[in-house]
Design a protein around this motif. Structure first.
Motif, mmCIF file in Angstrom:
data_model
loop_
_atom_site.group_PDB
_atom_site.id
_atom_site.type_symbol
_atom_site.label_atom_id
_atom_site.label_comp_id
_atom_site.label_asym_id
_atom_site.label_seq_id
_atom_site.Cartn_x
_atom_site.Cartn_y
_atom_site.Cartn_z
ATOM 1 N N ALA A 1 8.898 -0.035 2.139
ATOM 2 C CA ALA A 1 9.693 -0.227 0.928
ATOM 3 C C ALA A 1 9.717 1.050 0.105
ATOM 4 C CB ALA A 1 9.105 -1.370 0.099
ATOM 5 N N PRO A 2 10.878 1.670 -0.069
ATOM 6 C CA PRO A 2 10.955 2.854 -0.928
ATOM 7 C C PRO A 2 10.634 2.498 -2.368
ATOM 8 C CG PRO A 2 13.146 2.099 -0.323
ATOM 9 C CD PRO A 2 12.180 1.300 0.501
ATOM 10 N N GLU A 3 10.264 3.499 -3.133
ATOM 11 C CA GLU A 3 9.900 3.272 -4.534
ATOM 12 C C GLU A 3 11.041 2.643 -5.321
ATOM 13 O OE1 GLU A 3 7.594 5.755 -8.084
ATOM 14 O OE2 GLU A 3 8.539 6.818 -6.414
ATOM 15 N N SER A 4 12.286 2.890 -4.886
ATOM 16 C CA SER A 4 13.444 2.339 -5.593
ATOM 17 C C SER A 4 13.518 0.827 -5.495
ATOM 18 C CB SER A 4 14.733 2.955 -5.041
ATOM 19 O OG SER A 4 14.883 2.656 -3.662
ATOM 20 N N THR B 1 0.838 -1.199 0.000
ATOM 21 C CA THR B 1 0.000 0.000 0.000
ATOM 22 C C THR B 1 0.874 1.250 0.000
ATOM 23 O OG1 THR B 1 -1.667 -1.212 1.271
ATOM 24 C CG2 THR B 1 -1.882 1.183 1.184
ATOM 25 N N TRP B 2 0.590 2.166 -0.926
ATOM 26 C CA TRP B 2 1.359 3.400 -0.988
ATOM 27 C C TRP B 2 1.000 4.290 0.199
ATOM 28 C CZ3 TRP B 2 5.633 4.847 -3.101
ATOM 29 C CH2 TRP B 2 5.970 6.201 -3.193
ATOM 30 N N ASP B 3 2.022 4.766 0.891
ATOM 31 C CA ASP B 3 1.805 5.545 2.113
ATOM 32 C C ASP B 3 2.563 6.867 2.037
ATOM 33 O OD1 ASP B 3 0.943 6.194 4.694
ATOM 34 O OD2 ASP B 3 2.698 5.254 5.622
ATOM 35 N N GLY B 4 2.240 7.651 1.047
ATOM 36 C CA GLY B 4 2.817 8.984 0.932
ATOM 37 C C GLY B 4 4.167 9.029 0.254
ATOM 38 N N SER B 5 5.162 8.344 0.807
ATOM 39 C CA SER B 5 6.508 8.394 0.239
ATOM 40 C C SER B 5 7.112 7.008 0.009
ATOM 41 C CB SER B 5 7.439 9.193 1.161
ATOM 42 O OG SER B 5 7.507 8.579 2.445
ATOM 43 N N THR C 1 -0.688 -4.211 -5.553
ATOM 44 C CA THR C 1 -0.688 -2.775 -5.285
ATOM 45 C C THR C 1 -2.001 -2.111 -5.682
ATOM 46 O OG1 THR C 1 0.551 -2.611 -7.376
ATOM 47 C CG2 THR C 1 1.798 -2.342 -5.337
ATOM 48 N N ASP C 2 -2.838 -2.818 -6.405
ATOM 49 C CA ASP C 2 -4.159 -2.272 -6.768
ATOM 50 C C ASP C 2 -5.216 -3.335 -6.523
ATOM 51 O OD1 ASP C 2 -6.403 -1.083 -7.778
ATOM 52 O OD2 ASP C 2 -5.576 -0.682 -9.787
ATOM 53 N N PRO C 3 -5.838 -3.327 -5.343
ATOM 54 C CA PRO C 3 -6.829 -4.361 -5.016
ATOM 55 C C PRO C 3 -8.093 -4.287 -5.861
ATOM 56 C CG PRO C 3 -6.793 -2.658 -3.326
ATOM 57 C CD PRO C 3 -5.642 -2.383 -4.240
ATOM 58 N N GLU C 4 -8.308 -3.168 -6.548
ATOM 59 C CA GLU C 4 -9.510 -3.013 -7.375
ATOM 60 C C GLU C 4 -9.302 -3.534 -8.794
ATOM 61 O OE1 GLU C 4 -12.245 -2.015 -5.902
ATOM 62 O OE2 GLU C 4 -11.087 -1.716 -4.053
ATOM 63 N N ALA C 5 -8.081 -3.815 -9.165
ATOM 64 C CA ALA C 5 -7.785 -4.259 -10.530
ATOM 65 C C ALA C 5 -8.211 -5.709 -10.721
ATOM 66 C CB ALA C 5 -6.299 -4.095 -10.828
ATOM 67 N N SER C 6 -8.293 -6.138 -11.980
ATOM 68 C CA SER C 6 -8.628 -7.526 -12.274
ATOM 69 C C SER C 6 -7.511 -8.440 -11.787
ATOM 70 C CB SER C 6 -8.850 -7.714 -13.773
ATOM 71 O OG SER C 6 -7.694 -7.374 -14.498
ATOM 72 N N LYS C 7 -7.796 -9.714 -11.732
ATOM 73 C CA LYS C 7 -6.929 -10.698 -11.078
ATOM 74 C C LYS C 7 -5.481 -10.637 -11.538
ATOM 75 C CE LYS C 7 -6.798 -15.689 -10.162
ATOM 76 N NZ LYS C 7 -7.481 -16.984 -10.411
ATOM 77 N N HIS C 8 -5.243 -10.531 -12.834
ATOM 78 C CA HIS C 8 -3.887 -10.565 -13.351
ATOM 79 C C HIS C 8 -3.271 -9.174 -13.480
ATOM 80 C CE1 HIS C 8 -5.192 -14.641 -14.441
ATOM 81 N NE2 HIS C 8 -3.913 -14.948 -14.438
ATOM 82 N N ASN C 9 -3.988 -8.175 -13.034
ATOM 83 C CA ASN C 9 -3.458 -6.827 -13.022
ATOM 84 C C ASN C 9 -3.309 -6.380 -11.570
ATOM 85 O OD1 ASN C 9 -3.432 -6.435 -15.901
ATOM 86 N ND2 ASN C 9 -5.664 -6.305 -15.791
ATOM 87 N N GLY C 10 -2.743 -5.239 -11.361
ATOM 88 C CA GLY C 10 -2.609 -4.721 -10.010
ATOM 89 C C GLY C 10 -1.510 -5.379 -9.200
#
Length: 378
Positions: free
Chosen positions: A221-224, A145-149, A175-184
């Motif tokens: 986890a940083p974006e890097s 989950t993205w948490d600001g930084s 990272t995207d719980p709303e996406a379809s099964k093979h996405n997100g």
């Protein structure tokens, strides 16, 4: 089709065999070593390969490779497996962790991680399977989950080989719980000593450390650490799973075991028994079929094709070959094939793991059916 090896390929195999026979004891088996000893040995051995650029020979030269052909990559796998796979976990780094970084990594990620892999001084594990997502990998529930930084990763991975000695985990998280099964789904390169990562062994009938549980408890986890685009990990994984399915020449190890089994049958005067002859012949045919199929995969790869369907068929053939060699060993050794140190006992582990690792036999058959018959719309 030309079935002969090119001069440079034959020379590479000769040089590689000469090196392995000088460096390794006879009948060496790296997987019989305890995990800490195995890691220490594989790192030292990988360093010797790296000096010759033989650890990552198919990679671009700028990342420590020799830009060798797909056929030379197969030769490397065949000879390593035939000599007890002294690279152990390094084969995973070479076959698909590194290629994933080459395919989707930032320049900073490539410079740091690829240099370490090509030197052989790092061990990776694969954070894929979960309690409810094994063969159906896209059903994973570990979330980031993205948490600001930065991301916050929470979840659990199981059956994770090498996790107890790994430096990094190649982790899949949603990272995207709303996406379809093979996405997100996104990929993260997570240090195993990061705060919130807990690794514990899962007891099994196999050697200590074979299976592990990895718990991620609010790991920041940083974006890097993310490999590729956010929620864009599945296309990368799908492409590289082919490398995982054919990255180890399992048929070569199974065939070598069968040679020992057949020799034992001959010395014991058992080859007059039609049941034993049939078992050995079936196993040999299964190993030969797997060899032909992996060569077809490599041929397609060398021609720039995507060998998805062929890779699935090869994987099925390999699973059946591993099982056939185990059955032949039991026919020859009888109840003695259940005892530690026998060919049957040694082959049992490989046959069992082959039918589960990188996807079960049933899953491979479903993938073949989907490609042949056509997938239903999602």
């Amino acid at each position: 089709m030309d079935f002969d090896w090119r001069p440079e390929e034959a020379e590479f195999r000769h040089d590689l065999k000469t090196f392995l026979e000088a460096e390794l004891p006879e009948d060496f088996d790296a997987f019989s070593l305890e995990p800490p000893e195995q890691k220490k040995f594989s790192k030292a051995f990988a360093a010797k390969l790296a000096e010759r650029r033989w650890l990552t020979p198919a990679w671009p030269r700028e990342y420590g490779g020799l830009e060798q052909s797909a056929w030379q990559q197969l030769i490397l796998s065949e000879e390593m497996v035939a000599h007890g796979e002294p690279r152990t976990a390094q084969y995973m780094c070479v076959n698909w962790v590194g290629p994933a970084l080459i395919l989707a990594g930032t320049e900073e990620q490539k410079q740091y991680h690829l240099q370490r892999i090509s030197r052989g001084d790092v061990v990776w594990c694969q954070g894929f399977s979960e309690p409810g997502a094994g063969s159906d990998l896209a059903a994973l529930r570990t979330k980031a989950t993205w948490d600001g930084s930065e991301y916050v990763i929470s979840g659990e991975k199981i059956w994770t080989s090498y996790a107890d000695t790994a430096d990094y985990c190649f982790l899949l998280a949603r990272t995207d719980p709303e996406a379809s099964k093979h996405n997100g789904i996104s990929i993260f390169l997570v240090p195993t000593d990061a705060p919130g990562v807990t690794i514990s062994e899962i007891p099994s009938i196999f050697a200590p450390g074979t299976f592990n549980q990895c718990v991620f408890d609010d790991v920041r986890a940083p974006e890097s650490w993310r490999l590729g685009p956010d929620s864009g990990g599945w296309p990368i994984i799908r492409k590289l799973l082919v490398n995982e399915r054919v990255g180890v020449a399992r048929f070569r190890r199974a065939s070598s075991t069968l040679d020992h089994v057949a020799k034992a049958a001959l010395e014991a005067g058992l080859l007059d028994d039609p049941i034993i002859c049939e078992a050995v012949a079936k196993a040999q045919a299964a190993c030969d079929a797997a060899r032909v199929l992996i060569y077809r995969v490599v041929d397609e790869r060398a021609k720039g094709q995507a060998p998805d369907l062929t890779a699935y068929v090869y994987r099925v053939a390999t699973i059946r070959a591993e099982k056939a060699v185990y059955e032949a060993a039991l026919q020859v050794e009888g109840s003695g094939g259940l005892l530690k140190g026998s060919y049957g006992a040694a082959q049992f582990g490989h046959a069992l793991a082959s039918g589960v690792a990188t996807g079960t036999l049933e899953m491979q058959l479903n993938l073949i059916a989907r490609d042949v018959i056509g997938a239903a719309p999602r």
